[in-house]
Write a protein that holds these residues in place. Structure first.
Motif, PDB file in Angstrom:
ATOM      1  N   GLU A   9       6.588  11.137  -0.161  1.00  0.00           N
ATOM      2  CA  GLU A   9       6.692   9.740  -0.375  1.00  0.00           C
ATOM      3  C   GLU A   9       8.064   9.281  -0.125  1.00  0.00           C
ATOM      4  OE1 GLU A   9       5.330   9.582  -4.628  1.00  0.00           O
ATOM      5  OE2 GLU A   9       3.400   8.935  -3.809  1.00  0.00           O
ATOM      6  N   TYR A  64       8.718   5.587   0.343  1.00  0.00           N
ATOM      7  CA  TYR A  64       8.362   4.845  -0.827  1.00  0.00           C
ATOM      8  C   TYR A  64       9.145   3.698  -1.416  1.00  0.00           C
ATOM      9  CZ  TYR A  64       5.486   4.558  -5.124  1.00  0.00           C
ATOM     10  OH  TYR A  64       4.727   4.016  -6.137  1.00  0.00           O
ATOM     11  N   LYS A 111      10.460   1.444   0.683  1.00  0.00           N
ATOM     12  CA  LYS A 111       9.998  -0.010   1.371  1.00  0.00           C
ATOM     13  C   LYS A 111       8.538  -0.230   0.973  1.00  0.00           C
ATOM     14  CE  LYS A 111       9.996  -2.078   5.914  1.00  0.00           C
ATOM     15  NZ  LYS A 111      10.917  -3.351   5.743  1.00  0.00           N
ATOM     16  N   TYR A 112       7.601   0.822   1.173  1.00  0.00           N
ATOM     17  CA  TYR A 112       6.385   0.619   1.275  1.00  0.00           C
ATOM     18  C   TYR A 112       5.304   1.037   0.103  1.00  0.00           C
ATOM     19  CZ  TYR A 112       7.238   0.089   6.407  1.00  0.00           C
ATOM     20  OH  TYR A 112       7.698  -0.287   7.555  1.00  0.00           O
ATOM     21  N   LYS A 113       6.080   1.377  -1.019  1.00  0.00           N
ATOM     22  CA  LYS A 113       5.640   2.032  -2.249  1.00  0.00           C
ATOM     23  C   LYS A 113       4.253   2.913  -1.753  1.00  0.00           C
ATOM     24  CE  LYS A 113       8.366  -0.854  -4.357  1.00  0.00           C
ATOM     25  NZ  LYS A 113       9.415  -0.667  -3.435  1.00  0.00           N
ATOM     26  N   ASN A 114       3.246   2.514  -2.247  1.00  0.00           N
ATOM     27  CA  ASN A 114       2.022   3.357  -2.164  1.00  0.00           C
ATOM     28  C   ASN A 114       1.322   3.139  -0.862  1.00  0.00           C
ATOM     29  OD1 ASN A 114       1.049   0.942  -3.157  1.00  0.00           O
ATOM     30  ND2 ASN A 114      -0.819   1.884  -3.930  1.00  0.00           N
TER      31      ASN A 114
END
Ligand code: MN3
Length: 200
Positions: free
Chosen positions: A166, A170, A172-175
């Motif tokens: 992650e 994480y 920038k793109y989170k999940n």
């Protein structure tokens, strides 16, 4: 003689917008540096002091956990940084392009399979393109494991990898790991990967 943190061939903001500057900076200067520091600490006074992480991989199942995990993470990040460039040609050149067509059908099929392996790796880990003899193989591994290790389910010479921990995406793109993987294709360093293919 301490192992040194690898320098990047590009600046922290060079892979924008696909990987943001803050992610790159934390990933390299905090996460990767910590693995290098812990690797140096772990091998101190052992037979592995002064050795390369690669030297340890064939016997990784018999070394202490702190040596194994940090040696893996040092090597995996070195290859990940080399797998990317702000000047990606978008597609591989010969002879790698032909080999990809031979083993995966087409470049698109290859991308789909690799993206799938990276997206479905459960939890922290990596996806790899490996050369095994003449063959190209896609695999994924957990945590610090890589295809050079004696404990790897699928072994071979790694041509490139993507980090799907992650911390790699994480901010920038989170999940949304699959969106990060899709963006990664814009910055793949095919010239370097082709060089490794010819060398392997
Ligand atoms: Mn990482």
């Amino acid at each position: 003689m301490n192992y040194k943190l690898a320098e990047l061939n590009y600046s922290y903001d060079a892979l924008e917008p696909h990987i943001d500057k803050e992610t790159m900076e934390i990933h390299h200067s905090k996460h990767h540096r910590k693995y290098v520091d812990k690797f140096n600490e772990a091998v101190k006074g052992t037979i592995w002091e002064g050795k390369e992480p690669e030297d340890i991989f064939p016997e990784i199942s018999s070394v202490e956990k702190s040596i194994a995990t940090n040696a893996g993470q040092v090597y995996n990040h070195n290859l990940f940084w080399e797998s990317m460039t702000p000047d990606s040609p978008g597609k591989p050149d010969e002879p790698l392009a032909e080999a990809i067509n031979k083993y995966f059908g087409s470049f698109n099929d290859f991308q789909e399979e690799f993206s799938g392996a990276a997206a479905t790796q459960f939890g922290s880990g990596w996806a790899w393109l490996i050369k095994d003899g003449d063959k190209l193989v896609i695999s994924s591994t957990s945590n610090h494991i890589n295809p050079l290790m004696d404990i790897a389910e699928i072994k071979g010479f790694p041509l490139f990898c993507i980090d799907v921990w992650e911390h790699a995406y994480y901010l920038k793109y989170k999940n949304m790991r699959p969106v990060f993987i899709e963006a990664f294709w814009n910055i793949v360093n095919w010239d370097e990967i082709n060089r490794r293919y010819k060398q392997a």
